[in-house]
Design an enzyme around this catalytic site. Structure first.
Site, PDB file in Angstrom:
ATOM      1  N   LYS A 179       0.875  -1.169   0.000  1.00 52.21           N
ATOM      2  CA  LYS A 179       0.000   0.000   0.000  1.00 52.21           C
ATOM      3  C   LYS A 179       0.911   1.217   0.000  1.00 52.21           C
ATOM      4  O   LYS A 179       1.474   1.602   1.025  1.00 52.21           O
ATOM      5  CB  LYS A 179      -0.920   0.029   1.215  1.00 52.21           C
ATOM      6  CG  LYS A 179      -1.912   1.182   1.156  1.00 52.21           C
ATOM      7  CD  LYS A 179      -2.754   1.295   2.389  1.00 52.21           C
ATOM      8  CE  LYS A 179      -3.797   2.396   2.189  1.00 52.21           C
ATOM      9  NZ  LYS A 179      -3.216   3.702   1.805  1.00 52.21           N
ATOM     10  N   ARG A 192      -8.058  10.663  -7.099  1.00 53.37           N
ATOM     11  CA  ARG A 192      -9.234   9.988  -6.560  1.00 53.37           C
ATOM     12  C   ARG A 192     -10.328  10.989  -6.207  1.00 53.37           C
ATOM     13  O   ARG A 192     -11.510  10.672  -6.245  1.00 53.37           O
ATOM     14  CB  ARG A 192      -8.852   9.193  -5.310  1.00 53.37           C
ATOM     15  CG  ARG A 192      -9.885   8.165  -4.917  1.00 53.37           C
ATOM     16  CD  ARG A 192      -9.570   7.567  -3.568  1.00 53.37           C
ATOM     17  NE  ARG A 192     -10.044   8.427  -2.486  1.00 53.37           N
ATOM     18  CZ  ARG A 192      -9.996   8.096  -1.210  1.00 53.37           C
ATOM     19  NH1 ARG A 192      -9.465   6.954  -0.846  1.00 53.37           N
ATOM     20  NH2 ARG A 192     -10.449   8.908  -0.278  1.00 53.37           N
ATOM     21  N   GLU A 222      -0.638   4.505  -8.155  1.00 57.21           N
ATOM     22  CA  GLU A 222      -0.220   5.467  -7.138  1.00 57.21           C
ATOM     23  C   GLU A 222       0.876   6.353  -7.721  1.00 57.21           C
ATOM     24  O   GLU A 222       1.878   5.855  -8.248  1.00 57.21           O
ATOM     25  CB  GLU A 222       0.317   4.731  -5.917  1.00 57.21           C
ATOM     26  CG  GLU A 222       0.318   5.552  -4.657  1.00 57.21           C
ATOM     27  CD  GLU A 222      -1.021   5.575  -3.955  1.00 57.21           C
ATOM     28  OE1 GLU A 222      -1.144   6.287  -2.945  1.00 57.21           O
ATOM     29  OE2 GLU A 222      -1.956   4.877  -4.410  1.00 57.21           O
ATOM     30  N   ARG A 234     -16.504  -0.792  -1.306  1.00 59.61           N
ATOM     31  CA  ARG A 234     -17.243  -2.051  -1.177  1.00 59.61           C
ATOM     32  C   ARG A 234     -16.477  -2.999  -0.257  1.00 59.61           C
ATOM     33  O   ARG A 234     -15.256  -3.045  -0.262  1.00 59.61           O
ATOM     34  CB  ARG A 234     -17.400  -2.728  -2.547  1.00 59.61           C
ATOM     35  CG  ARG A 234     -17.942  -1.863  -3.667  1.00 59.61           C
ATOM     36  CD  ARG A 234     -19.411  -1.533  -3.510  1.00 59.61           C
ATOM     37  NE  ARG A 234     -19.936  -0.875  -4.683  1.00 59.61           N
ATOM     38  CZ  ARG A 234     -20.651  -1.483  -5.633  1.00 59.61           C
ATOM     39  NH1 ARG A 234     -20.902  -2.779  -5.531  1.00 59.61           N
ATOM     40  NH2 ARG A 234     -21.096  -0.807  -6.674  1.00 59.61           N
TER      41      ARG A 234
END
Length: 530
Positions: A228, A248, A276, A393
């Site tokens: 991440k 985003r 990213e 989600r």
């Protein structure tokens, strides 16, 4: 405006998704096209530009209410919201008109062409024609502070119910750089060509934080893992012979990262990648602080391009050869991405975000513990069979972040909060020891319960040393554990340090102030993790 005020009340006073969705759907079925268009714009963060300063609004409101400005200023921090404070102090309207939302927005937009006295006249006239809730919303629009507790997903679902159109298709239509001033309801929602804007990004798929142990996800062979990264999430779009970069938050950032323009030399048109954006040196990202220098810039000087170059670490392929492949399983999209990027030269501005091989959850936990060595925040877990959905989600994508860094600090200043916490002291400044001196190094306002904030508020009122407007200096006695995601140098702060995402992890009632951490311990964290 009364209909919009009723909609606001319905969604603001309920925590139930079904209630909010149905209220929005009912509004979209009956409102005028211009009001529907502006409601979609407002609920997706597109607001008219501020026409007057907050200082002018405070002065005009105090004058209209017939109270001294100092009394208004004393009331403001108690209420905690400027728009609400103005609404409360103003006298009742002389008459109430039921003009539509779009009328009031157009009047605000037109104010930018008027002199200050004409703006004042129009705003005073508006206050005298609006009921309480409508006046509050008008004030929110004036100040540019309109926010509402409805996610884009709820709004899109309501729009789908009201229009009978596909929710996923509507989500795509609402992405990109459209503005209510330059489009119509028909073009935005009803026109048959949703792909007319070649720069339009896809809705981002967002992951939930993994709270339980990863074993709860099932067999590890069903999952892929990757770092991440600590950068800016973005989509790189190559269509029509051009490239576009979107964040985003639906901000077009193409000009801010000119290095990515070279992607057209290496990648085919009809390609959309999710990844990213990071500053890069050698074989790993640079600290996030280097990227921060570029975030707010419209143009980037040559020195910054040299010292903080960016690349896109791509981890998903959404469009391949002009075809939307989001419904393909993740493993297929990832294989296509790897094939597309396999033979790029080392100086290409796009690289693959590497997958992390593992055989068991225990193996992966060991790898995760070393995430900071790779300048990552933790791991992303993605189910091999998952499609690329829109919004947040649960089920197929998870972020498994590292535990935060922590430090024990002494509270030295306190300020009242806003909204429902306006009567509580919730915003605090914290300090660490430098010899015998307490040096402030961060602020935090979240992480504790309302009951804890009430106890601290009572303590603050009894232990105030000085007042500086709404800020109180307090006795340096209370210690709090501050959690944060990163630390960096900052010449703007007296401590020379700044924390990323600081929050209060707990109130250390067991610890005296003398045992709080020092600036030296923070500098050691900077050496290890900065």
């Amino acid at each position: 405006m009364k209909d919009f005020a009723r909609l606001f009340a319905a969604v603001d006073q309920s925590t139930r998704t079904t209630v909010k969705t149905e209220a929005l759907a009912a509004f979209f079925r009956t409102a005028s096209e211009s009001d529907r268009l502006w409601t979609v714009a407002l609920f997706s963060g597109r607001r008219p530009k501020r026409a007057v300063t907050t200082t002018q609004l405070r002065e005009w409101a105090a004058e209209r209410a017939g109270i001294p400005l100092w009394l208004f200023e004393e009331s403001y921090p108690i209420v905690g919201d400027l728009a609400e404070t103005i609404t409360l102090v103003l006298p009742p309207p002389e008459r109430e008109d039921d003009l539509p939302l779009s009328h009031w927005i157009e009047s605000l937009k037109a104010m930018s062409r008027l002199d200050i006295e004409a703006r004042k006249t129009q705003i005073l006239a508006a206050w005298d024609r609006l009921g309480t809730t409508e006046r509050f919303l008008f004030n929110k629009l004036i100040t540019g502070g309109f926010r509402i507790g409805v996610s884009r997903k709820i709004m899109t679902r309501a729009l789908a119910r009201a229009t009978g159109r596909d929710e996923a298709a509507l989500a795509l239509r609402l992405m990109g750089g459209w503005q209510p001033e330059t489009t119509t309801w028909h073009d935005l929602v009803e026109a048959e060509d949703p792909e007319a804007d070649a720069s339009r990004p896809y809705p981002f798929y967002l992951a939930y934080q993994l709270e339980a142990e990863p074993e709860a996800l099932g067999a590890p062979e069903d999952w892929a893992a990757e770092w991440k990264w600590d950068g800016i999430r973005g989509q790189l779009i190559l269509r029509g012979g051009a490239h576009h970069v979107w964040s985003r938050g639906e901000e077009l950032m193409t000009d801010r990262f000119p290095e990515l323009a070279r992607a057209v030399d290496f990648l085919p048109q009809g390609t959309v990648m999710d990844g990213e954006i990071v500053t890069w040196a050698g074989d790993q990202p640079m600290p996030f602080a280097t990227l921060q220098q570029r975030i707010g810039r419209k143009t980037v000087p040559k020195t910054l391009l040299r010292d903080a170059p960016v690349i896109l670490l791509a981890y998903d392929l959404l469009e391949n050869g002009g075809k939307d492949i989001r419904q393909q399983p993740y493993c297929a999209r990832r294989a296509a991405l790897d094939a597309l990027l396999a033979d790029l030269p080392a100086d290409a501005p796009v690289r693959r975000s590497p997958l992390i091989p593992f055989e068991s959850w225990e193996d992966l936990a060991t790898i995760r513990a070393d995430a900071r060595d790779s300048r990552a925040e933790g791991l992303m877990l993605k189910r091999h069979g998952s499609p690329y959905l829109d919004g947040r989600r649960k089920g197929d994508w998870w972020k498994w972040k590292l535990d935060p860094l922590t430090v024990d600090a002494v509270m030295i200043y306190a300020q009242q909060g806003h909204g429902r916490r306006a009567n509580l002291f919730t915003d605090f400044t914290f300090a660490a020891w430098n010899g015998n001196e307490l040096v402030p190094f961060t602020k935090a306002y979240s992480g504790l319960t309302d009951e804890e904030f009430r106890k601290i508020t009572n303590w603050v009122r009894k232990n105030t040393l000085q007042r500086f407007g709404p800020v109180r200096q307090v006795r340096p006695e209370l210690v709090f554990e501050i959690a944060f995601e990163g630390i960096q140098e900052s010449p703007r702060h007296k401590s020379g340090l700044a924390l990323r995402f600081p929050r209060m992890a707990r109130w250390r009632q067991d610890k005296p102030a003398q045992e709080a951490d020092t600036l030296d311990s923070l500098r050691e964290m900077l050496r290890l993790y900065g």
